[in-house]
Design an enzyme around this catalytic site. Structure first.
Site, mmCIF file in Angstrom:
data_model
loop_
_atom_site.group_PDB
_atom_site.id
_atom_site.type_symbol
_atom_site.label_atom_id
_atom_site.label_comp_id
_atom_site.label_asym_id
_atom_site.label_seq_id
_atom_site.Cartn_x
_atom_site.Cartn_y
_atom_site.Cartn_z
ATOM 1 N N TRP A 56 0.802 -1.137 0.095
ATOM 2 C CA TRP A 56 -0.119 0.122 0.010
ATOM 3 C C TRP A 56 0.793 1.360 -0.009
ATOM 4 O O TRP A 56 0.588 2.303 -0.772
ATOM 5 C CB TRP A 56 -0.861 -0.058 1.111
ATOM 6 C CG TRP A 56 -2.081 -0.966 0.935
ATOM 7 C CD1 TRP A 56 -2.217 -2.228 1.713
ATOM 8 C CD2 TRP A 56 -3.080 -1.130 -0.215
ATOM 9 N NE1 TRP A 56 -3.241 -3.046 1.356
ATOM 10 C CE2 TRP A 56 -3.684 -2.262 0.049
ATOM 11 C CE3 TRP A 56 -3.403 -0.357 -1.075
ATOM 12 C CZ2 TRP A 56 -4.600 -2.871 -0.766
ATOM 13 C CZ3 TRP A 56 -4.670 -0.776 -1.838
ATOM 14 C CH2 TRP A 56 -5.115 -1.878 -1.618
ATOM 15 N N ASP B 102 -1.139 6.445 6.737
ATOM 16 C CA ASP B 102 -2.227 5.487 6.072
ATOM 17 C C ASP B 102 -2.596 4.552 7.420
ATOM 18 O O ASP B 102 -1.734 3.385 7.533
ATOM 19 C CB ASP B 102 -2.026 4.804 4.997
ATOM 20 C CG ASP B 102 -3.064 3.856 4.570
ATOM 21 O OD1 ASP B 102 -3.955 3.719 4.973
ATOM 22 O OD2 ASP B 102 -2.792 3.237 3.158
ATOM 23 N N LYS C 187 -12.319 -1.859 7.637
ATOM 24 C CA LYS C 187 -11.783 -2.875 8.531
ATOM 25 C C LYS C 187 -12.155 -2.761 10.159
ATOM 26 O O LYS C 187 -12.945 -3.602 10.572
ATOM 27 C CB LYS C 187 -10.166 -2.866 8.577
ATOM 28 C CG LYS C 187 -9.649 -3.123 6.897
ATOM 29 C CD LYS C 187 -9.143 -1.986 6.364
ATOM 30 C CE LYS C 187 -8.244 -2.390 5.081
ATOM 31 N NZ LYS C 187 -8.598 -3.394 4.036
#
Ligand code: PMP
Length: 362
Positions: free
Chosen positions: A103, A173, A197
């Site tokens: 990511w 992030d 999540k």
């Protein structure tokens, strides 16, 4: 609850059962108003209360100081890969990226479209198994910001500390570990997280941004990419994801009922320990991907002796109601995602199954 299935999916992921039940009970008539939350105006006082509950809930749970704004955006965490540099990386500026997984890599690719952005630290060469230790990396003093991913969902590596950027704004992030443990928000200039999540459903992204960063947004920005405008309009520059924000408000309520972030942290640690102990105690049948010091408490990644056995493992597990264990297609292996709402009982069932599978195939 009827736990026919334990859902180890990396996201969208399991939500607290109590949240789903509450949403179900209010689905047709929110607080008795005769309309669903999906049918009411985002400008109504009904929705304003929900927005405030989600915002205040996150502020309280994460201990977010008053000089930070909490925003609800769309476009996923992936849009933040672009919005961060669009707002803060000037053409003649430069930004630092700490790359500890897939990511972070994607975030860097988007930043490079805006200006000079560079990986000042990367574990790509060793297969994304580790993270820098506390104090190991320093941002370049002239960097516009330093960006990192606090938990890399695919590889299962997680920082156990808040990265210290010195005087350089830290952008994080936190999509896959937000609310899983306390963080020192004051160390950050901006934190973002896709909701799917630990916060709620997909389609809504939380951004926590320090006021002075809002002042840095260049004039003439496209409105929907402009953090300052979004903050000035209370995340309602256009129609927000009302349903997503509603679920986040319920998740915050649930978190409080569970004792808050601290209590959840202990549960998360206990769940992760069970799994890592099963890996370490398997005489090498299972091998963890991450170095022990960087092991994620949210996404536990490991391999079996062969891909054939890995496929069999996932198949057998599914027949027992242990779903979603296949690792990300880019790395293979097994990934057990055990976010806040994932019950300990499901981890215990997986550990039992792992022992049995290793006995049969080891
Ligand atoms: N960052 C991290 C750490 C993620 O885990 C994900 C999604 N799994 C993303 C970014 C991208 O999120 P989205 O799909 O919401 O754009």
């Amino acid at each position: 609850m009827d736990h026919k299935v334990f859902n180890f999916s990396a996201g969208p992921a399991v939500l607290p059962h109590a949240v789903l039940e509450k949403a179900q009970s209010e689905l047709l008539s929110l607080h008795g108003i005769g309309m669903s939350v999906m049918e009411i105006s985002h400008r109504s006082h009904h929705f304003e209360a929900i927005l405030a509950a989600a915002r205040d809930g996150l502020r309280e749970l994460l201990n977010v100081p008053q000089n930070y704004q909490i925003l609800f955006l769309q476009g996923g965490a992936s849009l933040q890969f672009s919005m961060v540099p669009i707002n803060f990386l000037a053409k003649d500026g430069s930004a630092d990226y700490v790359i500890t997984g897939a990511w972070g890599e994607k975030a860097l690719i988007e930043a490079k479209r805006c200006g000079h952005a560079e990986a000042v630290y990367s574990t790509a060469g060793s297969g994304y198994r580790s993270v820098p230790s506390d104090g190991e990396i320093a941002a370049r003093p002239d960097a516009a910001y330093i960006h990192y991913t606090s938990n890399e969902t695919i590889e299962g590596v997680e920082f156990d500390h808040d990265l210290d950027g010195g005087n350089v704004p830290v952008v994080c992030d936190a999509s896959s570990n937000i609310l899983s443990k306390p963080i020192d928000v004051e160390k950050y200039a901006l934190i973002y997280a896709g909701a799917q999540k630990n916060l709620g459903p997909s389609g809504v992204t939380v951004v926590i941004i320090r006021d002075d960063m809002l002042e840095r947004v260049p004039a003439g920005q496209h409105s929907l990419l402009d953090y300052r405008k979004i903050a000035e309009n209370d995340s309602m520059l256009n129609t927000p994801n009302t349903w997503g924000i509603y679920i986040i408000s319920l998740v915050c309520e649930w978190m409080r009922s569970q004792g808050g972030v601290q209590a959840i942290t202990h549960r998360n640690e206990a769940k992760a320990s069970l799994l890592y102990e099963a890996i370490d105690g398997s005489d090498g049948f299972y091998s963890g991907h991450a170095d022990p010091a960087a092991r994620s408490k949210m996404n536990v990644t490991f391999r079996l002796p062969s891909e054939v056995l890995e496929a069999e493992f996932c198949g057998d597990a599914a027949t027992l109601g242990l779903e979603g264990l296949k690792g990300h297609r880019s790395v293979g292996g097994i990934r057990a995602s055990i976010y806040n709402a994932f019950p300990k009982e499901g981890v215990e069932r997986l550990v039992e199954f792992m022992k049995d599978f290793a006995d049969r195939n080891g």
